[in-house]
Scaffold this motif. Structure first.
Motif, PDB file in Angstrom:
ATOM      1  N   THR A  69       0.839  -1.200   0.000  1.00  0.00           N
ATOM      2  CA  THR A  69       0.000   0.000   0.000  1.00  0.00           C
ATOM      3  C   THR A  69       0.875   1.252   0.000  1.00  0.00           C
ATOM      4  OG1 THR A  69      -1.744  -1.161   1.215  1.00  0.00           O
ATOM      5  CG2 THR A  69      -1.832   1.249   1.221  1.00  0.00           C
ATOM      6  N   GLY A  70       1.942   1.228   0.823  1.00  0.00           N
ATOM      7  CA  GLY A  70       2.884   2.345   0.832  1.00  0.00           C
ATOM      8  C   GLY A  70       3.554   2.526  -0.519  1.00  0.00           C
ATOM      9  N   LEU A  71       3.933   1.401  -1.148  1.00  0.00           N
ATOM     10  CA  LEU A  71       4.554   1.468  -2.471  1.00  0.00           C
ATOM     11  C   LEU A  71       3.552   1.910  -3.528  1.00  0.00           C
ATOM     12  CD1 LEU A  71       6.867  -1.693  -2.466  1.00  0.00           C
ATOM     13  CD2 LEU A  71       7.591   0.692  -2.701  1.00  0.00           C
ATOM     14  N   SER A  72       2.270   1.554  -3.333  1.00  0.00           N
ATOM     15  CA  SER A  72       1.236   1.991  -4.283  1.00  0.00           C
ATOM     16  C   SER A  72       1.212   3.505  -4.396  1.00  0.00           C
ATOM     17  CB  SER A  72      -0.148   1.503  -3.829  1.00  0.00           C
ATOM     18  OG  SER A  72      -0.257   0.115  -3.953  1.00  0.00           O
ATOM     19  N   ALA A  73       1.309   4.168  -3.241  1.00  0.00           N
ATOM     20  CA  ALA A  73       1.302   5.636  -3.243  1.00  0.00           C
ATOM     21  C   ALA A  73       2.643   6.187  -3.724  1.00  0.00           C
ATOM     22  CB  ALA A  73       0.981   6.153  -1.849  1.00  0.00           C
ATOM     23  N   ARG A  74       3.738   5.548  -3.283  1.00  0.00           N
ATOM     24  CA  ARG A  74       5.066   6.027  -3.667  1.00  0.00           C
ATOM     25  C   ARG A  74       5.327   5.820  -5.156  1.00  0.00           C
ATOM     26  NH1 ARG A  74       7.278   3.194   1.471  1.00  0.00           N
ATOM     27  NH2 ARG A  74       7.982   4.908   2.788  1.00  0.00           N
ATOM     28  N   PHE A 206      -5.829  -5.010  -3.297  1.00  0.00           N
ATOM     29  CA  PHE A 206      -5.511  -4.592  -4.662  1.00  0.00           C
ATOM     30  C   PHE A 206      -4.008  -4.342  -4.797  1.00  0.00           C
ATOM     31  CE2 PHE A 206      -4.692  -0.876  -7.401  1.00  0.00           C
ATOM     32  CZ  PHE A 206      -5.054  -1.407  -8.622  1.00  0.00           C
ATOM     33  N   ALA A 207      -3.439  -3.614  -3.838  1.00  0.00           N
ATOM     34  CA  ALA A 207      -2.010  -3.295  -3.873  1.00  0.00           C
ATOM     35  C   ALA A 207      -1.157  -4.556  -3.805  1.00  0.00           C
ATOM     36  CB  ALA A 207      -1.660  -2.360  -2.707  1.00  0.00           C
ATOM     37  N   GLU A 208      -1.558  -5.503  -2.972  1.00  0.00           N
ATOM     38  CA  GLU A 208      -0.820  -6.748  -2.786  1.00  0.00           C
ATOM     39  C   GLU A 208      -0.723  -7.545  -4.091  1.00  0.00           C
ATOM     40  OE1 GLU A 208      -0.968 -10.278   0.587  1.00  0.00           O
ATOM     41  OE2 GLU A 208      -2.847  -9.462  -0.191  1.00  0.00           O
ATOM     42  N   LEU A 209      -1.759  -7.460  -4.922  1.00  0.00           N
ATOM     43  CA  LEU A 209      -1.786  -8.199  -6.183  1.00  0.00           C
ATOM     44  C   LEU A 209      -1.028  -7.478  -7.296  1.00  0.00           C
ATOM     45  CD1 LEU A 209      -5.542  -9.325  -6.241  1.00  0.00           C
ATOM     46  CD2 LEU A 209      -3.539 -10.785  -5.868  1.00  0.00           C
ATOM     47  N   VAL A 210      -1.167  -6.149  -7.365  1.00  0.00           N
ATOM     48  CA  VAL A 210      -0.670  -5.394  -8.520  1.00  0.00           C
ATOM     49  C   VAL A 210       0.776  -4.919  -8.357  1.00  0.00           C
ATOM     50  CG1 VAL A 210      -1.019  -3.314  -9.908  1.00  0.00           C
ATOM     51  CG2 VAL A 210      -2.985  -4.661  -9.161  1.00  0.00           C
ATOM     52  N   VAL A 211       1.149  -4.418  -7.176  1.00  0.00           N
ATOM     53  CA  VAL A 211       2.451  -3.774  -6.992  1.00  0.00           C
ATOM     54  C   VAL A 211       3.637  -4.696  -7.281  1.00  0.00           C
ATOM     55  CG1 VAL A 211       3.986  -2.711  -5.286  1.00  0.00           C
ATOM     56  CG2 VAL A 211       1.614  -1.964  -5.468  1.00  0.00           C
ATOM     57  N   PRO A 212       3.685  -5.930  -6.727  1.00  0.00           N
ATOM     58  CA  PRO A 212       4.837  -6.790  -7.034  1.00  0.00           C
ATOM     59  C   PRO A 212       4.976  -7.075  -8.529  1.00  0.00           C
ATOM     60  CG  PRO A 212       3.609  -7.651  -5.162  1.00  0.00           C
ATOM     61  CD  PRO A 212       2.776  -6.570  -5.765  1.00  0.00           C
ATOM     62  N   PHE A 213       3.858  -7.308  -9.204  1.00  0.00           N
ATOM     63  CA  PHE A 213       3.885  -7.597 -10.645  1.00  0.00           C
ATOM     64  C   PHE A 213       4.445  -6.427 -11.435  1.00  0.00           C
ATOM     65  CE2 PHE A 213       1.528  -6.661 -14.581  1.00  0.00           C
ATOM     66  CZ  PHE A 213       2.051  -7.666 -15.400  1.00  0.00           C
ATOM     67  N   PHE A 359      -2.221   4.694 -11.358  1.00  0.00           N
ATOM     68  CA  PHE A 359      -3.534   4.276 -10.862  1.00  0.00           C
ATOM     69  C   PHE A 359      -3.441   3.715  -9.442  1.00  0.00           C
ATOM     70  CE2 PHE A 359      -7.020   1.216 -10.321  1.00  0.00           C
ATOM     71  CZ  PHE A 359      -8.093   2.070 -10.508  1.00  0.00           C
ATOM     72  N   THR A 360      -2.394   2.946  -9.165  1.00  0.00           N
ATOM     73  CA  THR A 360      -2.234   2.438  -7.798  1.00  0.00           C
ATOM     74  C   THR A 360      -2.064   3.591  -6.816  1.00  0.00           C
ATOM     75  OG1 THR A 360       0.170   2.158  -8.086  1.00  0.00           O
ATOM     76  CG2 THR A 360      -1.219   0.242  -8.545  1.00  0.00           C
ATOM     77  N   SER A 361      -1.410   4.668  -7.256  1.00  0.00           N
ATOM     78  CA  SER A 361      -1.259   5.841  -6.397  1.00  0.00           C
ATOM     79  C   SER A 361      -2.596   6.535  -6.157  1.00  0.00           C
ATOM     80  CB  SER A 361      -0.284   6.845  -7.022  1.00  0.00           C
ATOM     81  OG  SER A 361       1.021   6.333  -7.020  1.00  0.00           O
ATOM     82  N   VAL A 362      -3.410   6.626  -7.202  1.00  0.00           N
ATOM     83  CA  VAL A 362      -4.741   7.221  -7.061  1.00  0.00           C
ATOM     84  C   VAL A 362      -5.518   6.510  -5.956  1.00  0.00           C
ATOM     85  CG1 VAL A 362      -6.987   7.514  -8.189  1.00  0.00           C
ATOM     86  CG2 VAL A 362      -4.901   8.068  -9.427  1.00  0.00           C
ATOM     87  N   TYR A 366      -6.310   7.769  -1.660  1.00  0.00           N
ATOM     88  CA  TYR A 366      -7.629   7.791  -1.029  1.00  0.00           C
ATOM     89  C   TYR A 366      -7.540   7.224   0.393  1.00  0.00           C
ATOM     90  CZ  TYR A 366     -12.454   6.458   0.040  1.00  0.00           C
ATOM     91  OH  TYR A 366     -13.670   6.301   0.650  1.00  0.00           O
ATOM     92  N   ALA A 367      -6.818   6.111   0.540  1.00  0.00           N
ATOM     93  CA  ALA A 367      -6.722   5.451   1.849  1.00  0.00           C
ATOM     94  C   ALA A 367      -6.073   6.353   2.885  1.00  0.00           C
ATOM     95  CB  ALA A 367      -5.938   4.146   1.716  1.00  0.00           C
ATOM     96  N   TYR A 368      -5.055   7.110   2.483  1.00  0.00           N
ATOM     97  CA  TYR A 368      -4.360   7.978   3.426  1.00  0.00           C
ATOM     98  C   TYR A 368      -5.295   9.047   3.984  1.00  0.00           C
ATOM     99  CZ  TYR A 368       0.126   6.006   1.899  1.00  0.00           C
ATOM    100  OH  TYR A 368       1.175   5.174   1.632  1.00  0.00           O
ATOM    101  N   ALA A 369      -6.010   9.712   3.098  1.00  0.00           N
ATOM    102  CA  ALA A 369      -6.918  10.765   3.556  1.00  0.00           C
ATOM    103  C   ALA A 369      -8.098  10.177   4.327  1.00  0.00           C
ATOM    104  CB  ALA A 369      -7.414  11.577   2.361  1.00  0.00           C
ATOM    105  N   GLU A 370      -8.583   9.025   3.881  1.00  0.00           N
ATOM    106  CA  GLU A 370      -9.719   8.379   4.548  1.00  0.00           C
ATOM    107  C   GLU A 370      -9.386   8.007   5.991  1.00  0.00           C
ATOM    108  OE1 GLU A 370     -12.137   4.552   5.382  1.00  0.00           O
ATOM    109  OE2 GLU A 370      -9.979   4.849   5.219  1.00  0.00           O
TER     110      GLU A 370
END
Length: 475
Positions: A69-74, A206-213, A359-362, A366-370
């Motif tokens: 999740t952290g990498l998704s935003a980074r 979502f992040a767990e599935l997409v980021v490593p790939f 898109f992963t950052s988008v 959201y999660a950070y502000a939420e």
């Protein structure tokens, strides 16, 4: 008028005043010294702590999900468009200064993530939430400053940054496939909305599935380009280091541009010190069950983002035969570089990569502000609906906005967040040092050290029932 205000603030933070550049360097040096260069001496353990990182419980996501999740935003526009901007404005030497701020930022990222874990709370669904607003309120007892940070976060990660990522996706798709930006914006809104409506757990899955790939695919591509141009590698590194210290023909003027743009875009990419990643860190149930464990996890995130992925983009650009103009260029520069290596196929690859990266950052933004809705007692259906609606409207607007508008707003929001967060974590240094020493002392005896409040002296107080009072450690 708004544009003038934004530009004036940015001029103080990033421009002639360059307050944040000095502040980030100070913070990196401060925490490197106070934590005894944890990013270097504990470098190997940073990977070891990921063992068992897929474990979670009903209160929190897993450490691996928190990392992703952290990498998704980074991992977003900073890695592809941001590196291109740094090189176009600061030359190849900007890459060196991105490395420097990343190395120092690893210690800063460690410190803020430890605090995010320590002062986390449970929301109305009994799930963990936290971040700078929470450790400012609980650790420093400054609720007014917590609110200031939360407002800056909503302006940045809740609104502007997602618009910026949408802008980059739309630009890349328009450049490659001539898709109208408003169509891209509509599709991004639909896809993002379907994910974020499920909250932190849905975003983490979502992040767990997409980021490593996507990370492995991009690194693999950069390695292929390196092997194709292996004879140019020594000259590339000589150029990076000579430009970084103003030893090229451009001289001192280029040196200032390299430092400014390298550090500014480096911060955008790894976010160390900005106070964003502690939200992901706070959402986890760490393994081992100690706040410091998440410090190592998110420190690894800074390393992977900048030292690995940003370096890959730099290699793609600097080993190409494109001209570096000195004018601001974004994703189009990276696309042109990839095209020079692979032809038209390279353009398609970058379009696909930036779409995934951004898109992963988008979604993660959201999660950070939420996570901060709980602070304002808006952690309910009405509050989430209001925030989600505004967030999605900004995403759609961002897809068609001009690059300069979006990045100026993002600069201001990130700068104000960083100013408040670094002030807070420096004041909380005694707590960071104490719990780190507690972890390292227990680690010498037990490879799964656990945390209890009566083992360590901390500033302020944590929320009731999050951490045990009586020590259950096995030392």
């Amino acid at each position: 008028m708004i544009s003038e205000i934004v530009n004036s603030i940015n001029n103080v933070l990033w421009g002639q005043g360059q307050i944040l550049i000095y502040l980030l360097i100070f913070a990196g040096c401060w925490f490197s010294f106070k934590l005894r260069f944890v990013q270097l001496l504990q470098f190997k353990y940073m990977f070891t702590v990921m063992k068992g990182s897929t474990q979670s419980d009903k209160s929190g996501i897993s450490s691996f999900q928190a990392l992703c999740t952290g990498l998704s935003a980074r991992v977003g526009t900073g890695n592809l468009a941001g590196v291109a901007m740094a090189i176009s404005l600061g030359g190849s030497g900007a890459v060196f200064w991105m490395w420097v701020i990343a190395l120092l930022g690893m210690a800063t990222g460690f410190a803020e993530s430890v605090l995010g874990q320590l002062y986390k709370v449970r929301d109305d669904n009994h799930e963990f939430r936290g971040g700078p607003a929470y450790y400012i309120r609980a650790g420093l007892n400054k609720p007014w400053l917590a609110i200031v940070f939360a407002i800056c976060l909503f302006l940045g990660y809740g609104l502007t940054f997602s618009a910026m990522q949408a802008n980059t996706i739309a630009e890349a798709l328009n450049n490659t496939f001539t898709i109208p930006t408003q169509y891209s914006g509509a599709v991004i809104v639909l896809l993002a909305g379907s994910i974020v409506i499920g909250g932190m757990r849905s975003i983490a899955r979502f992040a767990e599935l997409v980021v490593p790939f996507m990370g492995l695919a991009f690194v693999g591509t950069a390695l292929i380009i390196t092997l194709m141009n292996i004879q140019l590698l020594p000259a590339m590194f000589i150029d990076i280091f000579s430009s970084a210290f103003g030893l090229t023909e451009a001289g001192a003027g280029a040196l200032g541009a390299a430092i400014k743009n390298g550090i500014q875009r480096g911060l955008y990419s790894n976010e160390a010190g900005a106070g964003s990643v502690p939200h992901a860190a706070a959402g986890a149930t760490p393994v081992p069950n100690h706040p410091v464990a998440q410090g190592y996890v998110q420190m690894l995130g800074v390393f992977l983002d900048t030292m690995v992925l940003c370096s890959c983009t730099a290699v793609v650009i600097l080993l190409s035969d494109i001209n570096i103009s000195g004018e601001m260029e974004g994703i189009s520069m990276t696309q042109n570089a990839m095209t020079s290596h692979f032809g038209v196929g390279g353009n398609y690859f970058v379009a696909a990569a930036i779409t995934l990266f951004a898109f992963t950052s988008v979604v993660a933004n959201y999660a950070y502000a939420e996570s901060n809705l709980h602070l304002f007692k808006l952690d309910n259906k009405a509050g989430r609906l209001l925030y989600t609606s505004v967030y999605l409207i900004m995403v759609f607007w961002g897809a068609s906005a001009t690059l300069k508008q979006v990045w100026s707003l993002a600069d201001m929001a990130l700068g104000l967040m960083t100013l408040v967060n670094i002030y807070a974590i420096v004041l909380l240094t005694p707590t960071i040092v104490n719990i780190t020493q507690d972890y390292l002392a227990k680690l010498k005896i037990n490879d799964q050290p656990s945390f209890s409040l009566d083992d360590v002296e901390i500033q302020g107080k944590t929320e009731k029932d999050v951490w045990p009072i009586k020590s259950k450690s096995s030392i």
